[in-house]
Design a protein around this motif. Sequence first.
Motif, short mmCIF file in Angstrom:
data_model
loop_
_atom_site.label_atom_id
_atom_site.label_comp_id
_atom_site.label_asym_id
_atom_site.label_seq_id
_atom_site.Cartn_x
_atom_site.Cartn_y
_atom_site.Cartn_z
N MET A 1 66.12 36.40 32.30
CA MET A 1 66.38 37.78 31.57
C MET A 1 66.62 38.44 32.52
SD MET A 1 63.45 40.20 30.09
CE MET A 1 64.11 41.99 30.46
N LYS A 2 67.71 39.47 32.16
CA LYS A 2 68.33 40.45 32.99
C LYS A 2 68.24 41.63 32.33
CE LYS A 2 72.13 41.69 35.80
NZ LYS A 2 73.53 41.27 36.10
N LEU A 3 67.51 42.78 33.10
CA LEU A 3 67.56 43.99 32.23
C LEU A 3 68.62 44.82 32.72
CD1 LEU A 3 65.52 45.83 30.90
CD2 LEU A 3 64.58 46.60 33.34
N SER A 4 69.46 45.56 31.45
CA SER A 4 70.48 46.11 31.75
C SER A 4 70.54 47.16 32.36
CB SER A 4 71.31 46.37 30.13
OG SER A 4 70.56 47.54 29.73
N THR A 5 71.48 47.95 32.70
CA THR A 5 71.74 49.14 33.48
C THR A 5 70.92 50.11 32.59
OG1 THR A 5 73.74 48.46 34.30
CG2 THR A 5 73.30 50.94 34.60
N LYS A 6 71.34 50.31 31.31
CA LYS A 6 70.41 51.29 30.52
C LYS A 6 68.94 51.20 30.49
CE LYS A 6 71.22 50.26 26.07
NZ LYS A 6 71.56 50.03 24.88
N SER A 77 57.28 50.05 29.39
CA SER A 77 57.93 49.47 28.18
C SER A 77 58.32 50.34 27.23
CB SER A 77 56.61 48.83 27.60
OG SER A 77 55.58 49.19 27.19
N ASP A 78 57.62 51.76 27.14
CA ASP A 78 57.99 52.67 26.07
C ASP A 78 59.43 53.13 26.45
OD1 ASP A 78 55.38 52.44 24.87
OD2 ASP A 78 54.71 54.22 25.99
N ILE A 79 59.70 53.41 27.70
CA ILE A 79 61.13 53.82 28.16
C ILE A 79 62.16 52.91 27.72
CG2 ILE A 79 62.18 54.69 30.52
CD1 ILE A 79 59.75 55.21 31.49
N ILE A 80 62.00 51.63 28.10
CA ILE A 80 62.77 50.49 27.79
C ILE A 80 63.00 50.41 26.22
CG2 ILE A 80 63.08 48.22 28.03
CD1 ILE A 80 61.77 48.15 30.66
N LEU A 81 61.95 50.39 25.63
CA LEU A 81 62.28 50.15 24.09
C LEU A 81 62.79 51.61 23.46
CD1 LEU A 81 58.98 48.50 23.36
CD2 LEU A 81 61.31 47.52 23.47
N ILE A 87 63.50 43.41 24.98
CA ILE A 87 62.69 43.02 25.84
C ILE A 87 62.71 41.30 25.33
CG2 ILE A 87 60.42 42.55 27.16
CD1 ILE A 87 60.16 45.31 27.06
N GLN A 88 63.62 40.43 25.66
CA GLN A 88 63.95 39.26 24.95
C GLN A 88 64.53 38.47 26.09
OE1 GLN A 88 66.46 39.52 21.62
NE2 GLN A 88 66.66 37.65 21.43
N THR A 89 63.95 37.15 25.99
CA THR A 89 64.40 36.23 26.83
C THR A 89 64.94 34.60 26.16
OG1 THR A 89 61.83 35.26 26.87
CG2 THR A 89 62.77 36.45 28.85
N THR A 90 65.01 34.79 24.96
CA THR A 90 65.53 33.77 23.91
C THR A 90 66.90 34.34 23.45
OG1 THR A 90 64.45 34.37 21.99
CG2 THR A 90 63.06 32.94 23.28
N ARG A 91 67.79 33.42 23.06
CA ARG A 91 68.80 33.45 22.50
C ARG A 91 68.90 34.15 20.99
NH1 ARG A 91 73.11 28.88 23.78
NH2 ARG A 91 71.58 27.49 22.83
N GLY A 117 58.90 36.41 27.66
CA GLY A 117 59.17 37.73 27.15
C GLY A 117 58.09 38.54 26.71
N ASN A 118 56.93 37.73 26.23
CA ASN A 118 55.87 38.40 25.90
C ASN A 118 55.17 38.91 27.20
OD1 ASN A 118 56.01 37.74 23.32
ND2 ASN A 118 54.59 36.18 23.18
N GLN A 119 55.10 38.26 28.28
CA GLN A 119 54.45 38.28 29.52
C GLN A 119 55.13 39.68 30.32
OE1 GLN A 119 51.49 37.16 30.61
NE2 GLN A 119 51.49 36.21 28.76
N ILE A 120 56.53 39.67 29.93
CA ILE A 120 57.27 40.67 30.61
C ILE A 120 56.78 42.07 29.83
CG2 ILE A 120 59.53 41.68 30.92
CD1 ILE A 120 60.44 38.64 31.33
#
Length: 157
Positions: A1-6, A77-81, A87-91, A117-120
């Motif tokens: 998983m890669k977190l985007s710039t956003k 997590s609130d900020i990212i959402l 926050i997803q690791t599957t296609r 993804g759940n652990q992240i």
Amino acid sequence: MKLSTKGRYAVMAMVDLASHSRGNPVALADIAERQEISLSYLEQLFGKLRKGGLVKSVRGPGGGYLLARIAQQTRISDIILAVDEPIQTTRCSPGTPAGCHNNKGRCLTHDLWEELGNQIYLYLSSVSLHDICERRILGSSGMFHGGDRPGTVAAAQ
């Protein structure tokens, strides 16, 4: 998983806001300069953060942004959402029975990636802005970035 710039920039900007506010509004231009983020990009992010109830704006001279709640209650997590960062690791789309294969089946490793993804999410939910501002998060080296503290690798050498 890669977190985007956003997502990364939103967290950086919120940490900057929490660090520099001290009860007074902080101008986005100041955050942009300190964090080396485009002002127009920050304006977009803060629009989403405001809509998500994480910041409030103050208009007029000396205006800017304030945290909408204390740093201890603002989870990463609130900020990212809030900025629509999944926050997803599957296609596969979360919560749907259809998998990522052409036949709509789930791959053999689906449950592995879904649990990652759940652990992240759980980790990001356990960290507050205050934790970051107080440098309670260690990097992979085990060293604090704000100077040596007892018990760190640098102090032990």
